[in-house]
Design a protein around this motif. Sequence first.
Motif, PDB file in Angstrom:
ATOM      1  N   LYS A 500      -7.281 -41.783  13.276  1.00  0.00           N
ATOM      2  CA  LYS A 500      -7.830 -40.521  13.784  1.00  0.00           C
ATOM      3  C   LYS A 500      -7.669 -40.433  15.295  1.00  0.00           C
ATOM      4  CE  LYS A 500     -11.283 -39.939  10.124  1.00  0.00           C
ATOM      5  NZ  LYS A 500     -12.724 -39.974   9.783  1.00  0.00           N
ATOM      6  N   LEU A 501      -7.881 -41.554  15.987  1.00  0.00           N
ATOM      7  CA  LEU A 501      -7.729 -41.562  17.441  1.00  0.00           C
ATOM      8  C   LEU A 501      -6.293 -41.252  17.831  1.00  0.00           C
ATOM      9  CD1 LEU A 501      -9.569 -42.158  19.910  1.00  0.00           C
ATOM     10  CD2 LEU A 501      -8.606 -44.466  19.917  1.00  0.00           C
ATOM     11  N   PHE A 502      -5.335 -41.871  17.141  1.00  0.00           N
ATOM     12  CA  PHE A 502      -3.923 -41.584  17.399  1.00  0.00           C
ATOM     13  C   PHE A 502      -3.613 -40.119  17.098  1.00  0.00           C
ATOM     14  CE2 PHE A 502      -3.348 -46.221  16.894  1.00  0.00           C
ATOM     15  CZ  PHE A 502      -2.480 -46.480  17.933  1.00  0.00           C
ATOM     16  N   LEU A 503      -3.992 -39.672  15.904  1.00  0.00           N
ATOM     17  CA  LEU A 503      -3.615 -38.340  15.456  1.00  0.00           C
ATOM     18  C   LEU A 503      -4.257 -37.265  16.323  1.00  0.00           C
ATOM     19  CD1 LEU A 503      -1.825 -37.183  13.246  1.00  0.00           C
ATOM     20  CD2 LEU A 503      -3.839 -36.960  11.797  1.00  0.00           C
ATOM     21  N   LYS A 504      -5.473 -37.524  16.798  1.00  0.00           N
ATOM     22  CA  LYS A 504      -6.138 -36.568  17.687  1.00  0.00           C
ATOM     23  C   LYS A 504      -5.305 -36.306  18.933  1.00  0.00           C
ATOM     24  CE  LYS A 504      -8.638 -38.065  20.759  1.00  0.00           C
ATOM     25  NZ  LYS A 504      -8.500 -38.418  22.219  1.00  0.00           N
ATOM     26  N   ASP A 505      -4.743 -37.354  19.535  1.00  0.00           N
ATOM     27  CA  ASP A 505      -3.931 -37.177  20.739  1.00  0.00           C
ATOM     28  C   ASP A 505      -2.653 -36.403  20.451  1.00  0.00           C
ATOM     29  OD1 ASP A 505      -5.840 -38.533  22.103  1.00  0.00           O
ATOM     30  OD2 ASP A 505      -4.508 -40.045  22.954  1.00  0.00           O
ATOM     31  N   PHE A 506      -2.024 -36.683  19.309  1.00  0.00           N
ATOM     32  CA  PHE A 506      -0.816 -35.930  18.948  1.00  0.00           C
ATOM     33  C   PHE A 506      -1.145 -34.455  18.728  1.00  0.00           C
ATOM     34  CE2 PHE A 506       0.966 -40.135  17.648  1.00  0.00           C
ATOM     35  CZ  PHE A 506       2.158 -40.061  18.345  1.00  0.00           C
ATOM     36  N   ILE A 507      -2.227 -34.176  18.014  1.00  0.00           N
ATOM     37  CA  ILE A 507      -2.578 -32.791  17.682  1.00  0.00           C
ATOM     38  C   ILE A 507      -2.948 -31.995  18.925  1.00  0.00           C
ATOM     39  CG2 ILE A 507      -4.305 -31.368  16.508  1.00  0.00           C
ATOM     40  CD1 ILE A 507      -4.354 -33.450  14.280  1.00  0.00           C
ATOM     41  N   MET A 508      -3.726 -32.592  19.806  1.00  0.00           N
ATOM     42  CA  MET A 508      -4.247 -31.859  20.963  1.00  0.00           C
ATOM     43  C   MET A 508      -3.260 -31.790  22.123  1.00  0.00           C
ATOM     44  SD  MET A 508      -7.096 -30.859  19.787  1.00  0.00           S
ATOM     45  CE  MET A 508      -7.924 -30.190  21.241  1.00  0.00           C
ATOM     46  N   ASN A 509      -2.341 -32.731  22.230  1.00  0.00           N
ATOM     47  CA  ASN A 509      -1.504 -32.810  23.431  1.00  0.00           C
ATOM     48  C   ASN A 509      -0.044 -32.446  23.215  1.00  0.00           C
ATOM     49  OD1 ASN A 509      -3.771 -33.755  24.842  1.00  0.00           O
ATOM     50  ND2 ASN A 509      -3.303 -35.887  24.335  1.00  0.00           N
ATOM     51  N   TYR A 510       0.389 -32.293  21.946  1.00  0.00           N
ATOM     52  CA  TYR A 510       1.819 -32.086  21.699  1.00  0.00           C
ATOM     53  C   TYR A 510       2.067 -31.003  20.654  1.00  0.00           C
ATOM     54  CZ  TYR A 510       2.324 -36.605  24.066  1.00  0.00           C
ATOM     55  OH  TYR A 510       2.268 -37.628  24.975  1.00  0.00           O
ATOM     56  N   ASP A 511       3.168 -30.312  20.841  1.00  0.00           N
ATOM     57  CA  ASP A 511       3.771 -29.525  19.764  1.00  0.00           C
ATOM     58  C   ASP A 511       4.787 -30.440  19.096  1.00  0.00           C
ATOM     59  OD1 ASP A 511       2.401 -27.107  20.236  1.00  0.00           O
ATOM     60  OD2 ASP A 511       3.759 -26.618  21.877  1.00  0.00           O
ATOM     61  N   ILE A 512       4.809 -30.409  17.775  1.00  0.00           N
ATOM     62  CA  ILE A 512       5.611 -31.375  17.026  1.00  0.00           C
ATOM     63  C   ILE A 512       6.468 -30.660  15.998  1.00  0.00           C
ATOM     64  CG2 ILE A 512       5.544 -33.504  15.667  1.00  0.00           C
ATOM     65  CD1 ILE A 512       2.666 -33.882  16.579  1.00  0.00           C
ATOM     66  N   LYS A 513       7.701 -31.125  15.840  1.00  0.00           N
ATOM     67  CA  LYS A 513       8.568 -30.654  14.760  1.00  0.00           C
ATOM     68  C   LYS A 513       9.487 -31.786  14.342  1.00  0.00           C
ATOM     69  CE  LYS A 513      12.048 -28.597  17.873  1.00  0.00           C
ATOM     70  NZ  LYS A 513      12.743 -27.326  18.238  1.00  0.00           N
ATOM     71  N   LEU A 514      10.051 -31.652  13.163  1.00  0.00           N
ATOM     72  CA  LEU A 514      10.946 -32.677  12.648  1.00  0.00           C
ATOM     73  C   LEU A 514      12.298 -32.605  13.333  1.00  0.00           C
ATOM     74  CD1 LEU A 514      10.152 -32.422   8.833  1.00  0.00           C
ATOM     75  CD2 LEU A 514       9.572 -34.338  10.328  1.00  0.00           C
ATOM     76  N   SER A 515      12.877 -33.754  13.578  1.00  0.00           N
ATOM     77  CA  SER A 515      14.219 -33.784  14.156  1.00  0.00           C
ATOM     78  C   SER A 515      15.262 -33.319  13.141  1.00  0.00           C
ATOM     79  CB  SER A 515      14.543 -35.207  14.617  1.00  0.00           C
ATOM     80  OG  SER A 515      15.872 -35.309  15.057  1.00  0.00           O
ATOM     81  N   ASN A 516      15.042 -33.645  11.860  1.00  0.00           N
ATOM     82  CA  ASN A 516      15.958 -33.247  10.786  1.00  0.00           C
ATOM     83  C   ASN A 516      15.125 -32.746   9.615  1.00  0.00           C
ATOM     84  OD1 ASN A 516      17.832 -32.964   8.745  1.00  0.00           O
ATOM     85  ND2 ASN A 516      18.835 -34.936   9.093  1.00  0.00           N
ATOM     86  N   GLU A 517      15.100 -31.459   9.403  1.00  0.00           N
ATOM     87  CA  GLU A 517      14.270 -30.858   8.356  1.00  0.00           C
ATOM     88  C   GLU A 517      14.716 -31.257   6.953  1.00  0.00           C
ATOM     89  OE1 GLU A 517      11.635 -28.972   8.335  1.00  0.00           O
ATOM     90  OE2 GLU A 517      11.346 -28.484  10.455  1.00  0.00           O
ATOM     91  N   ASN A 518      15.977 -31.620   6.797  1.00  0.00           N
ATOM     92  CA  ASN A 518      16.515 -31.903   5.462  1.00  0.00           C
ATOM     93  C   ASN A 518      16.416 -33.367   5.060  1.00  0.00           C
ATOM     94  OD1 ASN A 518      17.359 -29.163   5.180  1.00  0.00           O
ATOM     95  ND2 ASN A 518      19.177 -29.602   6.419  1.00  0.00           N
ATOM     96  N   LEU A 519      15.916 -34.209   5.944  1.00  0.00           N
ATOM     97  CA  LEU A 519      15.831 -35.631   5.649  1.00  0.00           C
ATOM     98  C   LEU A 519      14.644 -35.909   4.733  1.00  0.00           C
ATOM     99  CD1 LEU A 519      17.432 -38.176   6.657  1.00  0.00           C
ATOM    100  CD2 LEU A 519      15.496 -38.591   8.193  1.00  0.00           C
ATOM    101  N   PRO A 520      14.811 -36.752   3.704  1.00  0.00           N
ATOM    102  CA  PRO A 520      13.662 -37.111   2.859  1.00  0.00           C
ATOM    103  C   PRO A 520      12.572 -37.791   3.686  1.00  0.00           C
ATOM    104  CG  PRO A 520      15.730 -37.847   1.874  1.00  0.00           C
ATOM    105  CD  PRO A 520      16.057 -37.396   3.254  1.00  0.00           C
TER     106      PRO A 520
END
Length: 544
Positions: A500-520
């Motif tokens: 939760k501590l890790f994920l909180k920082d990612f959620i609050m501080n970054y916009d995130i997207k996949l590098s390759n949308e088609n990768l499993p």
Amino acid sequence: MSNAMNHFSGNLTRFPFTVVNPGYPWNLDQGRKYRPQSYVGLFRDGFDGWLPYCLVTLLIVAYELRRMIVVFRNRRPQNVKVIGMPSIFGNWLTSIRYCYASQEVHNKAYKEGKGEPYAIPTRRRYQVCVSSQKLVEEFSTASIHQVSLRHALWERAFPEQTIDGLSVDNIDKNGSLSQKVFRHQARLHLPSMQSLLQQRLDEGFASEIDSHKTKGEWMYISSSGALNRLVTKINNIIIVGDELAQNQQFFESIVKYIMAAGICEEVLQFTPKAIAPMVGWMIMRGTRIVQNVNKFLIPLAHERAKNRDSEDKSHKDTVEWIMKARPKASPEEVAQQTLAYVFGGAYQMPILLTFSLYNLCKHPEYLEQLREEIARSNGVHFNHENDEMPLLDSFLKETARMNPVTIFGMPRKIMHDYTFSDGTHVPADNWIVVPQQAQMKDPLNYANPEKFDGFRFVKDVGGQNPTSESRLSHPSWRFPFWGSVRQACPARFYVTDMTKLFLKDFIMNYDIKLSNENLPSSFAWGPIRVPHPRLAFLMKQRSH
């Protein structure tokens, strides 16, 4: 033509195996093919070159034949459906398929079984799979001297080789030490350590995340690289203390050890028992992987042992907690157990974190509500009530439900013949498991199980006071992610809070997207299911 023949003969002498002897006279056949005048010489020279490899092959085949007879005839479960053809050879074929397609084998058998037990032949044992509440609770409450979690883990992880000779009868032989270290001490001290952990996490983001600048403002972050290193850095603080955790040489040694131990564990799955110690030594000690870690851990344990009676109570790490729980343990035993915690804690958290980030990318509709909840709570707070931020907790639990690290859970080795109340008889040296991946996607256990529902485990999601129906850290027969209720993973509270501590920082501080949308999202090897090796994210710092 003479030059061509000399060139051809010279190349033959550089082959690793003698196929033909270039000293034999050769005839030109229709201007194209060369044919030796002596086929006896050809066979003799070829056999001489291949002889060592033929002997090794024969030994492997003999070992497999003996193992097939012992396992598939003497250990066959009774009164339960066995997957595959009924013959010994048919069982062997199923066991080979299970090595590379265990997910398909389990899912098909679970669907056809309709809740009834079934047995899968594997190379070393039968796995008897049960999924009904009655049978799961039945074997999970049986005597640990008859059905043993510990012995099953030892057969899977090979700690004698991967953890520097750790035996099943070590200082944590009944599991009580790990309970004291993680369930009690770690949980007790985490709240007072949160500010330090957050500080080191911010520094880790700066070194492992923000340094990966690419074109524009986006950063390329590999799930198998930067994320694993970031989690390892924080784990080291809990395991060995902040001072040693900041030592870069120690950190790099730990990263190499974790990788080598994972490889060794998988290699030994296919290695005959007679040569397993030698193969394990070559991978772990022959490369000095273990020695490079122990040169830090053993001196640390000796230093703490000398100061055991001092009034300095500032150390808050597993080394200190092991010594407190086992005051008679030698420094070498303490170092060995510490190494076990390094290896044991290396995978669950980064895998859960990676799949959570993947689900955030695939389901961005959850971001706004998660950010609002984190803002209202003013971040993550470690507490003993385990009731805060129900939305984030549910999102993580749904991620765990959809992405268990292993296809089966709750493994138990049968120490003495065991018979279920329904008549299913399991001979000694086999395993009982719960097919958790199939079970947690069963419509009888979860509505719309194939659909990711991030707030599945929350009551009154859109209301003023949403609450949790169940928490990520709560095991049950429907959610065996942490094992059974009776013998659940003692580190589950620590893993939950830190993720939760890790994920909180990612959620609050970054916009995130996949590098390759088609990768499993995942890659399965045997019963292990991990994020795809090429899974990566693009991240950009948010403007607040």
